[in-house]
Design an enzyme around this catalytic site. Structure first.
Site, short mmCIF file in Angstrom:
data_model
loop_
_atom_site.label_atom_id
_atom_site.label_comp_id
_atom_site.label_asym_id
_atom_site.label_seq_id
_atom_site.Cartn_x
_atom_site.Cartn_y
_atom_site.Cartn_z
N PHE A 150 0.86 -1.19 0.00
CA PHE A 150 0.00 0.00 0.00
C PHE A 150 0.89 1.23 0.00
O PHE A 150 1.75 1.38 0.86
CB PHE A 150 -0.94 0.07 1.21
CG PHE A 150 -1.84 1.27 1.12
CD1 PHE A 150 -3.02 1.22 0.40
CD2 PHE A 150 -1.47 2.49 1.71
CE1 PHE A 150 -3.82 2.35 0.27
CE2 PHE A 150 -2.27 3.61 1.58
CZ PHE A 150 -3.46 3.55 0.86
N ASP A 156 9.52 2.38 2.21
CA ASP A 156 8.37 3.22 2.48
C ASP A 156 8.08 3.16 3.98
O ASP A 156 7.52 2.18 4.47
CB ASP A 156 7.17 2.73 1.66
CG ASP A 156 5.91 3.55 1.91
OD1 ASP A 156 5.95 4.44 2.79
OD2 ASP A 156 4.90 3.30 1.24
N LYS A 216 2.74 10.92 7.36
CA LYS A 216 1.91 10.65 8.53
C LYS A 216 2.42 11.34 9.81
O LYS A 216 2.21 12.52 9.97
CB LYS A 216 1.76 9.13 8.69
CG LYS A 216 0.91 8.56 7.52
CD LYS A 216 0.34 7.21 7.74
CE LYS A 216 -0.70 6.88 6.69
NZ LYS A 216 -0.39 5.77 5.81
C1 PLP Z 1 -0.63 5.84 4.32
C2 PLP Z 1 0.47 5.29 3.51
C3 PLP Z 1 0.86 5.89 2.30
C4 PLP Z 1 0.09 7.03 1.68
O1 PLP Z 1 0.00 8.15 2.45
P1 PLP Z 1 -1.15 9.24 2.17
O2 PLP Z 1 -0.79 10.39 3.04
O3 PLP Z 1 -2.46 8.60 2.54
O4 PLP Z 1 -1.09 9.56 0.71
C5 PLP Z 1 1.98 5.37 1.66
N1 PLP Z 1 2.64 4.32 2.15
C6 PLP Z 1 2.29 3.71 3.29
C7 PLP Z 1 3.10 2.57 3.80
C8 PLP Z 1 1.18 4.16 4.01
O5 PLP Z 1 0.80 3.54 5.12
#
Ligand code: PLP
Length: 400
Positions: free
Chosen positions: A140, A225, A254
Site C-alpha cells: 500500500f 516506504d 503521517k
Molecule cells: C498511508 C500510507 C501511504 C500514503 O500516504 P497518504 O498520506 O495517505 O497519501 C503510503 N505508504 C504507506 C506505507 C502508508 O501507510
C-alpha cells in the site's frame, strides 16, 4: 445535532469512498477521543499512525499556533525561514544528505519514483522510457494513479485505467524473486518494512538486509516506504534499523506532523535527490512554513519525550497481554513496537464486527484486510491505559 444527524448529512453530500465506523469525533487529547454524544474512546488506530505523538499534543499545537500568526505559505517561489531548519534537522537526525518536502504520503512515493527513474536514466544509461521499478504484492503506497498502478489489489485499480507502466510485482518477503526480477533497466525496489494496510505483515528477520545486499550488488536503489512504519511506530525511529541497513531512499509522512498538518518527505543522498533541477518537480504547499514548523516540533517531541522507546517497551507489553487471551477466533498475533495485528480465523466472520464491538466498549480500531484487527495507538499510551484496554479487548475477542 447527534451522531445520526451528522452521518446522514455526510452520506448525502460526501462521496462514499470510505466505510468509517459510526462514530463522529469532535474532541481529542493524547490517546483519547470524544464523540458528539459525549462518549469517550481510546484511539487504537492513531489515524493510521499519523498521530504517534498523541492527539493535539500541546507542544505541536503551540508551534502551529505561533507559526500561523507569522506566515503560513510562501510557495517555493520564495524562501521561508522554517524549511531550511526542517531540512537540516531531519537530515541530522536520520543521517541522510538531503530531503525533499511534499504533503501526502502518496506524493512522497511519486517523488521517490520520479527521482529513481531520473537517477537511472542519468547513471545507468537506460533507454528512454524503459526504467523498471520492482514492488511487492500486497503493498500500500497511496491512491494516485501511478501508485495504484503497482497495487496488487484489484479494487484499487478497477475502473481507473489506463494505468502507469514500468512496475513489476513480486511476492513480499521473497529475496530470490527480487534477484530474478532485476534487469539492466531496473532502477529501484520499493518495499514497506512492515506491510501496514496489507494486514500488519512482518517479513522474516534479515529480509531487508538481504534485499539491501541484492540491490547494492545490482546498482538498484532500495526505497523503503516508512510512511506508516517509521517515526517510532515499530519501536525504532525507522523499521529498517532492525536489519542494520541504510536504504538509499526513505519516504516518510503521517506522524511527521503529529497529525496536525499534511507533511511528507523523501530522504536520500545528493546523488539521488540531486537529479532534480528547478522546474522538474514541485508542489504549491510542499515545504510551506506552517507545515515545516509543525514537523520540526513533531520530530522534537518524538525524540525528547522518548516516544520511540515507549513504543518499543509498551509494544512488547501489549503483545504479551494479547498472547494471554485464550480466544478461539485468534489465528495469529504479530507486531513490532506498537504496530500490532491480530489475525482472526476465517470462521470468525471478519474483523469488522469485533471492531464494532470494541467501539461499543470504548476502543476505536479499524479492521484491515477483512481478517485483521490492527492495534496501533498513539505512542504516548501508558501501561495503565493498555491494561484498561486489555480487559475490553479480552471480552470482545471472547464473544461468539
Ligand atoms: C498511508 C500510507 C501511504 C500514503 O500516504 P497518504 O498520506 O495517505 O497519501 C503510503 N505508504 C504507506 C506505507 C502508508 O501507510
Amino acid at each position: 445535532m447527534n451522531t445520526q444527524d451528522y452521518i446522514k448529512i455526510e452520506d448525502q453530500y460526501g462521496a462514499h469512498n470510505y466505510h468509517p465506523l459510526d462514530v463522529v469525533i469532535n474532541k481529542a487529547k493524547g490517546v483519547w477521543v470524544w464523540d458528539v454524544d459525549g462518549n469517550k474512546y481510546l484511539d487504537c488506530l492513531a489515524a493510521y499512525s499519523a498521530v504517534n505523538q498523541g492527539h493535539c499534543h500541546p507542544r505541536i499545537i503551540k508551534a502551529m499556533k505561533e507559526q500561523a500568526d507569522k506566515v503560513t505559505l510562501t510557495s517555493r517561489a520564495f524562501r521561508n525561514d522554517q524549511l531550511p531548519l526542517l531540512c537540516k534537522e531531519l537530515c541530522e537526525l536520520t543521517g541522510y544528505e538531503m530531503m525533499l518536502p511534499m504533503n501526502s504520503g502518496a506524493e512522497a512515493i511519486e517523488t521517490a519514483i520520479k527521482a529513481s527513474r531520473k537517477w537511472g536514466y542519468k547513471t545507468k544509461n537506460i533507454p528512454k522510457n524503459s526504467a523498471e521499478i520492482i514492488v511487492c504484492e500486497n503493498n500500500f503506497a497511496g491512491r494516485t494513479i501511478t501508485v495504484i498502478s503497482f497495487s496488487s489489489e484489484e479494487q484499487y485499480k478497477d475502473g481507473f485505467g489506463p494505468l502507469t507502466p514500468g512496475f513489476k510485482i513480486i511476492p513480499f518477503n521473497d529475496v530470490d524473486a527480487l534477484e530474478k526480477s532485476i534487469t539492466p533497466n531496473t532502477v529501484a525496489f520499493i518495499v514497506e518494512p512492515v506491510q501496514g494496510e496489507g494486514g500488519v505483515i512482518i517479513p522474516s528477520d534479515g529480509y531487508l538486509k538481504k534485499a539491501h545486499d541484492i540491490c547494492k550488488k545490482n546498482n538498484v536503489l532500495l526505497i523503503t516506504d516508512e510512511i506508516q512504519s517509521g517515526l517510532g511506530r515499530t519501536g525504532k525511529l525507522f523499521a529498517f534499523e532492525y536489519d542494520g541497513i541504510k536504504p538509499d531512499v526513505v519516504t516518510i509522512g503521517k506522524a511527521l506532523s503529529g497529525g496536525c498538518y499534511p507533511v511528507s518527505a523523501v530522504l536520500s543522498s545528493k546523488e539521488v535527490l540531486g537529479v532534480f533541477n528547478p522546474g522538474d518537480h514541485g508542489s504549491t504547499f510542499g515545504g510551506n512554513p506552517l507545515g515545516a514548523a509543525i514537523a520540526r516540533e513533531s520530530i522534537k517531541v518524538l525524540i525528547e519525550e522518548k516516544l520511540i522507546e515507549n513504543s518499543f517497551e509498551l509494544g512488547k507489553y501489549f503483545m504479551d497481554r494479547l498472547q494471554e487471551i485464550k480466544s478461539p477466533h485468534i489465528k495469529e498475533i504479530r507486531g513490532k513496537g506498537l504496530f500490532i495485528g491480530v489475525e482472526l480465523k476465517d470462521e470468525a466472520n471478519g474483523a469488522r464486527r469485533f471492531c464494532e464491538a470494541l467501539m461499543k466498549k470504548g476502543i476505536l480500531c479499524k479492521e484491515t484486510h477483512v481478517n485483521v484487527i490492527r492495534f496501533a495507538p498513539p505512542l504516548v499510551i501508558t501501561k495503565e491505559e493498555i491494561d484498561w484496554a486489555m480487559e475490553r479487548i479480552n471480552e470482545v475477542l471472547m464473544m461468539k
